[in-house]
Scaffold this motif. Structure first.
Motif, short mmCIF file in Angstrom:
data_model
loop_
_atom_site.label_atom_id
_atom_site.label_comp_id
_atom_site.label_asym_id
_atom_site.label_seq_id
_atom_site.Cartn_x
_atom_site.Cartn_y
_atom_site.Cartn_z
N ASN A 63 7.91 -35.57 -29.66
CA ASN A 63 9.23 -35.34 -29.11
C ASN A 63 10.17 -36.49 -29.44
OD1 ASN A 63 11.26 -34.07 -27.71
ND2 ASN A 63 10.24 -34.13 -25.72
N GLN A 64 9.88 -37.23 -30.49
CA GLN A 64 10.71 -38.38 -30.87
C GLN A 64 12.09 -37.98 -31.38
OE1 GLN A 64 8.15 -40.19 -33.76
NE2 GLN A 64 7.47 -41.77 -32.30
N GLN A 65 12.22 -36.86 -32.06
CA GLN A 65 13.49 -36.45 -32.66
C GLN A 65 14.28 -35.48 -31.78
OE1 GLN A 65 14.44 -37.90 -35.52
NE2 GLN A 65 12.51 -39.04 -35.43
N GLY A 66 13.88 -35.30 -30.55
CA GLY A 66 14.62 -34.43 -29.65
C GLY A 66 14.15 -32.99 -29.65
N PHE A 67 13.07 -32.69 -30.33
CA PHE A 67 12.51 -31.34 -30.28
C PHE A 67 10.99 -31.45 -30.26
CE2 PHE A 67 12.91 -32.29 -34.78
CZ PHE A 67 11.72 -31.83 -35.32
N SER A 68 10.36 -30.36 -29.85
CA SER A 68 8.90 -30.34 -29.82
C SER A 68 8.40 -29.09 -30.53
CB SER A 68 8.40 -30.37 -28.37
OG SER A 68 8.91 -29.28 -27.65
N VAL A 69 7.16 -29.14 -30.94
CA VAL A 69 6.53 -28.03 -31.63
C VAL A 69 5.43 -27.48 -30.73
CG1 VAL A 69 5.19 -27.35 -33.65
CG2 VAL A 69 7.01 -29.05 -33.87
N ILE A 70 5.42 -26.16 -30.59
CA ILE A 70 4.41 -25.51 -29.78
C ILE A 70 3.61 -24.60 -30.69
CG2 ILE A 70 3.97 -23.96 -27.85
CD1 ILE A 70 6.72 -24.90 -26.73
N ALA A 71 2.32 -24.80 -30.76
CA ALA A 71 1.44 -23.96 -31.58
C ALA A 71 1.16 -22.65 -30.85
CB ALA A 71 0.14 -24.69 -31.87
N HIS A 72 1.05 -21.57 -31.59
CA HIS A 72 0.67 -20.29 -30.98
C HIS A 72 -0.33 -19.60 -31.90
CE1 HIS A 72 3.04 -17.78 -33.72
NE2 HIS A 72 3.98 -18.68 -33.62
#
Length: 165
Positions: free
Chosen positions: A1-10
């Protein structure tokens, strides 16, 4: 979350043991397999847009068309199709051409739809077109008269496809 977004795996979605992907949807559409495309998308494949004034050529060929200018990109559908168009909460069977209209030296991608047994001014109206069956690829004809004859055959073919749906 360093760049202001997060990744969620599905989990990967699968249908009939194969991964659902945009490439698989495009392949189904370009191959005219609209039943598979609908299963992959979870809804029928449609193109929608505002009806604009064309060259009025269809009218002179006894097949007036509702024209929707499309973006100049490679589309997964190209050619002549049996279609069902939605307009103001009503549905109308028809035949449609998607492409650049080579017989009349067309330069822009267009969706042209001839609605069967329909006669109304719908310029500016929103039309949503569902593709049912591919009839043939787009082609260039040596004369407008040959084009008219082919449109007549395409319309009859579309009516036959749609009468079974």
């Amino acid at each position: 979350n360093q760049q202001g977004f997060s990744v969620i795996a599905h989990d990967t979605f699968e249908l009939a043991g194969q991964r659902v992907s945009s490439g698989r949807v495009r392949d189904a559409l370009s191959g005219g397999n609209f039943a598979l495309a609908e299963k992959l998308l979870g809804r029928p494949y449609t193109i929608a847009g505002s009806v604009s004034k064309g060259q009025q050529l269809g009218r002179t060929l006894d097949y007036p068309t509702a024209n929707i200018v499309l973006p100049d990109v490679v589309l997964p559908v190209k050619g002549v199709y049996a279609v069902v168009a939605s307009l103001n909460d009503s549905e109308h069977d028809g035949v449609a051409n998607v492409g650049k209209r080579p017989t009349v030296d067309g330069r822009e991608n267009r969706l042209e739809v001839h609605l069967f047994d329909f006669d109304a001014d719908i310029y500016g109206e929103e039309l949503e077109v569902r593709f049912v069956e591919k009839i043939r690829d787009e082609q260039k004809f040596d004369s407008v008269d040959l084009l008219r004859k082919q449109i007549s055959q395409d319309a009859e073919t579309a009516r036959r496809f749609l009468s079974g749906n």
